[in-house]
Design a protein around this motif. Sequence first.
Motif, PDB file in Angstrom:
ATOM      1  N   SER A 179       0.851  -1.200   0.000  1.00 22.50           N
ATOM      2  CA  SER A 179       0.000   0.000   0.000  1.00 22.50           C
ATOM      3  C   SER A 179       0.874   1.232   0.000  1.00 22.50           C
ATOM      4  O   SER A 179       1.805   1.318   0.797  1.00 22.50           O
ATOM      5  N   SER A 180       0.525   2.179  -0.844  1.00 25.29           N
ATOM      6  CA  SER A 180       1.270   3.440  -0.830  1.00 25.29           C
ATOM      7  C   SER A 180       0.881   4.217   0.425  1.00 25.29           C
ATOM      8  O   SER A 180      -0.215   4.043   0.981  1.00 25.29           O
ATOM      9  N   LEU A 181       1.775   5.093   0.862  1.00 26.55           N
ATOM     10  CA  LEU A 181       1.487   5.925   2.031  1.00 26.55           C
ATOM     11  C   LEU A 181       0.249   6.792   1.778  1.00 26.55           C
ATOM     12  O   LEU A 181      -0.569   6.986   2.668  1.00 26.55           O
ATOM     13  N   GLU A 182       0.078   7.270   0.535  1.00 31.11           N
ATOM     14  CA  GLU A 182      -1.118   8.072   0.200  1.00 31.11           C
ATOM     15  C   GLU A 182      -2.395   7.285   0.458  1.00 31.11           C
ATOM     16  O   GLU A 182      -3.359   7.815   0.996  1.00 31.11           O
ATOM     17  N   ARG A 183      -2.408   6.021   0.063  1.00 35.41           N
ATOM     18  CA  ARG A 183      -3.598   5.186   0.277  1.00 35.41           C
ATOM     19  C   ARG A 183      -3.826   4.936   1.766  1.00 35.41           C
ATOM     20  O   ARG A 183      -4.951   4.983   2.253  1.00 35.41           O
ATOM     21  N   ILE A 184      -2.747   4.677   2.495  1.00 32.90           N
ATOM     22  CA  ILE A 184      -2.874   4.438   3.936  1.00 32.90           C
ATOM     23  C   ILE A 184      -3.415   5.695   4.621  1.00 32.90           C
ATOM     24  O   ILE A 184      -4.291   5.610   5.483  1.00 32.90           O
ATOM     25  N   GLU A 185      -2.935   6.862   4.216  1.00 25.82           N
ATOM     26  CA  GLU A 185      -3.463   8.121   4.767  1.00 25.82           C
ATOM     27  C   GLU A 185      -4.942   8.270   4.422  1.00 25.82           C
ATOM     28  O   GLU A 185      -5.746   8.694   5.254  1.00 25.82           O
ATOM     29  N   HIS A 186      -5.308   7.924   3.200  1.00 29.92           N
ATOM     30  CA  HIS A 186      -6.692   7.981   2.734  1.00 29.92           C
ATOM     31  C   HIS A 186      -7.594   7.101   3.611  1.00 29.92           C
ATOM     32  O   HIS A 186      -8.668   7.516   4.035  1.00 29.92           O
TER      33      HIS A 186
END
Length: 177
Positions: free
Chosen positions: A131-138
Motif C-alpha cells: 500500500s502506498s502511504l497516500e492510500r494508507i493516509e486515505h
Amino acid sequence: FSMKVIIPGLHNSDEGHWQSILERENPQEYFRVIQEDWDKPNCEDWIQTIEDSLKAYYHSELILIGHSIGCMAIVHWYHRFKRKIKGALLVAPSDAESLAYPEYIEGFAPIPLEELPFKSIVVGSTNDHVSSLERIEHFAIAWNSKLVVLENAGHIETKSGFGSWPLAEQLISELEA
C-alpha cells in the motif's frame, strides 16, 4: 480488561511475527482468529469466521489487531455486522483496490470507507510494497483513525524486521485507555 484479538493477513503470521509474539507472551489476553484458508483469502469466508469467533465475547471489550489483508477483513466485518468493539489496531492495511493486487485474494474490494465508530489506529510505512502511504493516509482519514507513520518499515512484518515490537503494545494500551 480487554480481550485482544489477532487478525493476521495472508499466509497467517509466522512464529517470528509481532502478532505471534504478542499472543505467545500473553496467552490469557490474546487469541487468534483462525481462517480456514490462509493462502487464498476470501472476504465473505474471512468475515464470517471473525463473526463466529467473536460470538462468545462482549464486543465492547474487544480490541482487534489486524495486519495487512487482516485489516481489511476487520473493516469489512464491521461494515457487514456493525459490531461496536472497543478498538482496532490496523497495521499495514493492504490496498485491495490496487491494480497490482493478487487476484487470488477475493472480495475485499471495494474497500468500505465509512467512519469507524470506535477508537482505531492505522499504522503505515513510507515504503510498504502492498500500500502506498497516500492510500494508507486515505484509509485513516476515511475511517477517522489516528495515523502513525513509520519510516522505511516495509510491510511491518517479520521480513521487514518486525519481531518483538514494543510500539504495538503501546498503541494497544492507547486503545484500551
